[in-house]
Design an enzyme around this catalytic site. Structure first.
Site, mmCIF file in Angstrom:
data_model
loop_
_atom_site.group_PDB
_atom_site.id
_atom_site.type_symbol
_atom_site.label_atom_id
_atom_site.label_comp_id
_atom_site.label_asym_id
_atom_site.label_seq_id
_atom_site.Cartn_x
_atom_site.Cartn_y
_atom_site.Cartn_z
ATOM 1 N N CYS A 160 36.771 35.801 58.350
ATOM 2 C CA CYS A 160 36.338 35.649 59.741
ATOM 3 C C CYS A 160 36.204 34.175 60.138
ATOM 4 C CB CYS A 160 35.009 36.328 60.026
ATOM 5 S SG CYS A 160 34.969 38.045 59.562
ATOM 6 N N ARG A 162 41.877 32.709 59.081
ATOM 7 C CA ARG A 162 40.682 33.241 58.417
ATOM 8 C C ARG A 162 40.491 34.739 58.671
ATOM 9 N NH1 ARG A 162 37.198 29.397 56.733
ATOM 10 N NH2 ARG A 162 35.552 30.955 56.675
ATOM 11 N N TRP A 185 38.045 39.443 60.073
ATOM 12 C CA TRP A 185 38.710 40.085 58.936
ATOM 13 C C TRP A 185 37.704 41.104 58.445
ATOM 14 C CZ3 TRP A 185 43.509 40.063 57.166
ATOM 15 C CH2 TRP A 185 43.759 40.584 55.890
ATOM 16 N N ASN A 233 29.879 35.469 60.108
ATOM 17 C CA ASN A 233 30.859 35.473 59.031
ATOM 18 C C ASN A 233 30.094 35.676 57.732
ATOM 19 O OD1 ASN A 233 32.981 34.992 57.288
ATOM 20 N ND2 ASN A 233 32.870 32.767 57.497
ATOM 21 N N GLY A 234 30.516 36.625 56.903
ATOM 22 C CA GLY A 234 29.818 36.878 55.644
ATOM 23 C C GLY A 234 29.508 38.357 55.491
ATOM 24 N N GLU A 240 53.153 39.012 35.422
ATOM 25 C CA GLU A 240 52.785 38.392 36.691
ATOM 26 C C GLU A 240 53.193 36.909 36.715
ATOM 27 O OE1 GLU A 240 52.095 39.234 39.509
ATOM 28 O OE2 GLU A 240 51.096 37.548 40.443
ATOM 29 N N LYS A 253 55.732 35.470 39.534
ATOM 30 C CA LYS A 253 55.366 34.356 40.416
ATOM 31 C C LYS A 253 56.378 33.231 40.276
ATOM 32 C CE LYS A 253 53.061 35.593 42.321
ATOM 33 N NZ LYS A 253 52.244 36.704 42.733
ATOM 34 N N GLU A 277 59.747 34.166 41.859
ATOM 35 C CA GLU A 277 59.610 34.410 43.294
ATOM 36 C C GLU A 277 59.606 33.108 44.102
ATOM 37 O OE1 GLU A 277 55.742 36.034 44.120
ATOM 38 O OE2 GLU A 277 56.366 36.958 45.988
ATOM 39 N N HIS A 332 62.995 42.510 19.722
ATOM 40 C CA HIS A 332 63.827 43.703 19.929
ATOM 41 C C HIS A 332 64.971 43.436 20.909
ATOM 42 C CE1 HIS A 332 61.170 46.164 17.520
ATOM 43 N NE2 HIS A 332 60.131 45.681 18.183
ATOM 44 N N LYS A 367 55.815 39.290 53.256
ATOM 45 C CA LYS A 367 54.453 39.489 52.754
ATOM 46 C C LYS A 367 54.151 40.971 52.605
ATOM 47 C CE LYS A 367 50.380 38.121 51.456
ATOM 48 N NZ LYS A 367 50.324 37.626 50.066
HETATM 49 O O1 M6R Z 1 50.633 44.543 49.697
HETATM 50 P P1 M6R Z 1 50.948 45.015 48.292
HETATM 51 O O2 M6R Z 1 49.953 44.552 47.310
HETATM 52 O O3 M6R Z 1 51.129 46.499 48.232
HETATM 53 O O4 M6R Z 1 52.334 44.341 47.968
HETATM 54 C C1 M6R Z 1 53.045 44.701 46.815
HETATM 55 C C2 M6R Z 1 54.134 43.693 46.501
HETATM 56 O O5 M6R Z 1 55.085 43.668 47.525
HETATM 57 C C3 M6R Z 1 53.551 42.291 46.334
HETATM 58 O O6 M6R Z 1 52.554 42.278 45.359
HETATM 59 C C4 M6R Z 1 54.624 41.274 45.914
HETATM 60 O O7 M6R Z 1 55.108 41.597 44.653
HETATM 61 C C5 M6R Z 1 54.033 39.877 45.947
HETATM 62 N N1 M6R Z 1 54.444 39.178 47.123
HETATM 63 C C6 M6R Z 1 54.387 39.053 44.774
HETATM 64 O O8 M6R Z 1 53.769 37.804 44.832
#
Ligand code: M6R
Length: 618
Positions: A16, A41, A88, A114-115, A493, A497, A500, A516, A613
């Site tokens: 927020c 925010r 938010w 906010n909080g 992960e 990252k 990506e 393997h 996103k």
């Molecule tokens: O909004 P979600 O958590 O469901 O999104 C899932 C994936 O699309 C998301 O985690 C994606 O892999 C990330 N952008 C990776 O950093």
């Protein structure tokens, strides 16, 4: 330079945005500009309240600030004192009613906040008993009612505001205005609030970008501060009313850059927000006295009819699900993890004794929503772990567990991953008790480490060598991330990252899998980044050495005095904590490694090519 992590966001709420204006000119334009500047925010609803000759006029709407702008009747909003808010959600969906500002029943008091007010339910109950009626689901609405209650009892406005603030438990930045007064009252406890000073008056805001077009002279408020702002002056006091010394300083920010603070990218900022987002996620959820967790809506006994757990999720959220499933399996809870997009084609049996946990930060991922609907059709109970109140996932699910990470702007998920994983550890404790009758084996250590976890993350951020190592190993052919147990989802992960945002080839493996097949790819041009969590580290080290023997540079992510440091070519240190949290500290190092590699390659870090996103197609 302004230190965002330690001053603006550390230990405070990221959710927020508040703006307030007291001046000699009409407030509405600067309030709306402030809201637009604060949308990073929160952006699920917005509103303003203006003190004009006829009392307090409030306009608020669900949706982004543009929706509010279209709805504003500027002619009726002239006045020199006003407050605004972009939200938010944490309590109640993003509706017009739940948008801020909130007022008491007579509209004599308007408040933005906010909080999280932890004791709002009990305050609401007493206010109801005293005749107050409420129109929203928010925790915030109790504040204007409390102020009104104290005014009714005969207190002067400032005293009524202070008395109301004293009743609040939790974190807050609050700004209030009362009908007929050219005054704003504000208080800070655990959520940021900053004063801006220009020639014509004062601003109050959650963050400097709100008013940077107007002034760069600011005063940062501290926890416990109360301010009374009039057009001709401002009083800084503590809660008891004693004067305190707060000095203005000048910030050197470019308005265009301001939402990112001192950082070049939202991703880097969000990585650094993790001490705060984790503190928010944990706020009110650890009960040391009872040696337990406190999850709102999930008291002990909530899951006694559940026999098995299935995780469904995609991408980073899938890795968080895998993390949670390892903790749950370790606790004796039969748990499986499924890519949401594969769940329906190879659906495991599910019935009313199955808890399906859909992990999705956005709550809008089409693959995950489809799998959730499928699970519901099978009769399963569906719980979503999400960051977005009111998202589709929260409407499809039977139960919702919010991770409270605040908005994440960078496409690469960072702070939401750590909050998801931590929430799943808490959920593992609740499920362990309900399904097995016993707490997690190392609950005491976990609770203790969780308490200081935001500080441990801060230490990683302060001491990381990620930038230097990213530069040293830039331009290699491939990057392999390995781990075992809880280190395995962290390896996956880390690789996701890395690929990506750098567009370089990276793969994550269970360390035992290297031999393997993938070992055939290992050369001096394929750094191996090994994650050590304290679970079966000797085996991880053996696997890492097998790669190192074939020439691969070995980067160990582990505590300072770990045996891996004696053979590793490079070291990313993490504080020594329980395995459940060590993996998440290692993940912060990996986030930074990826970030600095991508920055070195000048990639479009916040919006990597071909990615979005929120993926709303299957
Ligand atoms: O909004 P979600 O958590 O469901 O999104 C899932 C994936 O699309 C998301 O985690 C994606 O892999 C990330 N952008 C990776 O950093």
């Amino acid at each position: 330079m302004y230190a965002l992590a330690s001053r603006a966001t550390r230990g405070v709420s990221l959710m927020c945005g508040i703006i307030g204006r007291v001046g000699r000119d009409d407030a509405i334009e600067s309030l709306v500009t402030g809201l637009e500047n604060l949308e990073y925010r929160g952006y699920d609803s917005a509103g303003v309240a203006i003190q004009n000759g006829a009392g307090i006029k409030v306009e608020k709407r669900s949706g982004k600030v543009t929706e509010l702008k279209h709805a504003l009747d500027y002619g009726s909003l002239d006045g020199e004192v006003g407050i605004g808010h972009t939200r938010w959600s944490t309590h109640g969906p993003p509706t017009d009613e739940n948008a801020h500002p909130h007022t008491d029943s007579t509209r004599d008091v308007a408040v933005v906040h906010n909080g999280i007010i932890e004791n709002y339910a009990s305050l609401k109950e007493s206010l109801r008993a005293a005749g107050h009626t409420f129109t929203s689901d928010t925790d915030t609405e109790v504040i204007p009612h409390l102020i009104q209650q104290y005014l009714d009892e005969g207190l002067e406005p400032e005293a009524a505001f202070r008395a109301a603030i004293e009743d609040l438990e939790g974190s807050y930045a609050v700004t209030a205005m009362l009908a007929g007064e050219h005054v704003l009252y504000a208080a800070r406890q655990g959520s940021p609030l900053v004063v801006g000073l220009d020639e014509d008056g004062f601003f109050l805001a959650s963050d400097v970008p709100a008013f940077l077009e107007y002034t760069d002279d600011v005063v940062y408020l501290e926890d416990g501060d109360v301010v009374v702002v009039r057009p001709d002056g401002i009083e800084f006091t503590d809660l008891a009313g004693n004067a305190i010394d707060r000095r203005p300083e000048t910030v050197e920010w470019d308005p265009e850059q301001a939402g990112k603070g001192e950082f070049d990218h939202f991703m880097h900022k969000e990585i650094h927000e993790q001490p705060t987002s984790l503190a928010q996620a944990l706020e009110g959820r650890l009960d040391h006295d009872a040696h337990d967790v406190t999850l709102e809506h999930f008291p002990p006994g909530t899951f006694t009819d559940i026999e098995r757990v299935q995780f469904i999720a995609c991408g980073t959220s899938y890795h968080a699900g895998l993390y949670g499933s390892i903790a749950m399996n370790n606790a004796g809870i039969p748990t499986t993890t499924h890519l949401a997009n594969e769940y329906e084609v190879s659906a495991p049996p599910a019935d009313e004794h199955t808890l399906v946990i859909a992990v999705t930060q956005s709550g809008e991922t089409a693959d995950t929503l489809s799998a959730m609907r499928h699970a519901r059709d099978q009769g399963a109970r569906v719980l979503t772990v999400t960051n977005v109140v009111g998202s589709t996932a929260t409407r499809v699910a039977d139960d919702v567990l919010l991770i409270r990470a605040g908005p994440e702007i960078g496409v690469a998920a960072t702070k939401t991953f750590s909050s998801q994983a931590v929430m799943l550890l808490l959920l593992a404790q609740r499920l362990s008790q309900d399904l097995t009758g016993a707490s997690l084996a190392n609950l005491e250590a976990l609770l203790a480490d969780l308490q200081s976890f935001p500080d441990a993350v801060e230490r990683v951020l302060e001491t990381t060598d990620g930038r230097r190592l990213a530069t040293q190993y830039l331009g290699c052919q491939s990057y392999f991330f390995i781990g075992r147990g809880l280190g395995f989802p962290v390896a996956l992960e880390g690789a996701l990252k890395f690929k990506e945002i750098t567009y370089e080839h990276a793969e994550g493996f269970a360390s035992g899998e290297l031999k393997h097949g993938p070992l055939a790819l290992v050369t001096p041009d394929t750094p191996v980044i090994a994650v050590f969590t304290g679970q079966e580290d000797t085996k991880v080290l053996n696997n890492a050495e097998e790669a190192q023997t074939r020439g691969a540079p070995l980067i160990a992510v582990c505590p300072e005095d770990h045996q891996a440091t004696t053979i590793a070519d490079a070291h990313l240190p993490i504080p020594d904590v329980t395995p459940e949290l060590a993996g998440l500290l290692a993940n912060v190092q990996l986030q930074l490694l990826s970030y600095h590699a991508a920055a070195g390659l000048e990639r479009a870090i916040d919006k990597p090519r071909n990615l979005a996103k929120s993926v709303t197609v299957q």
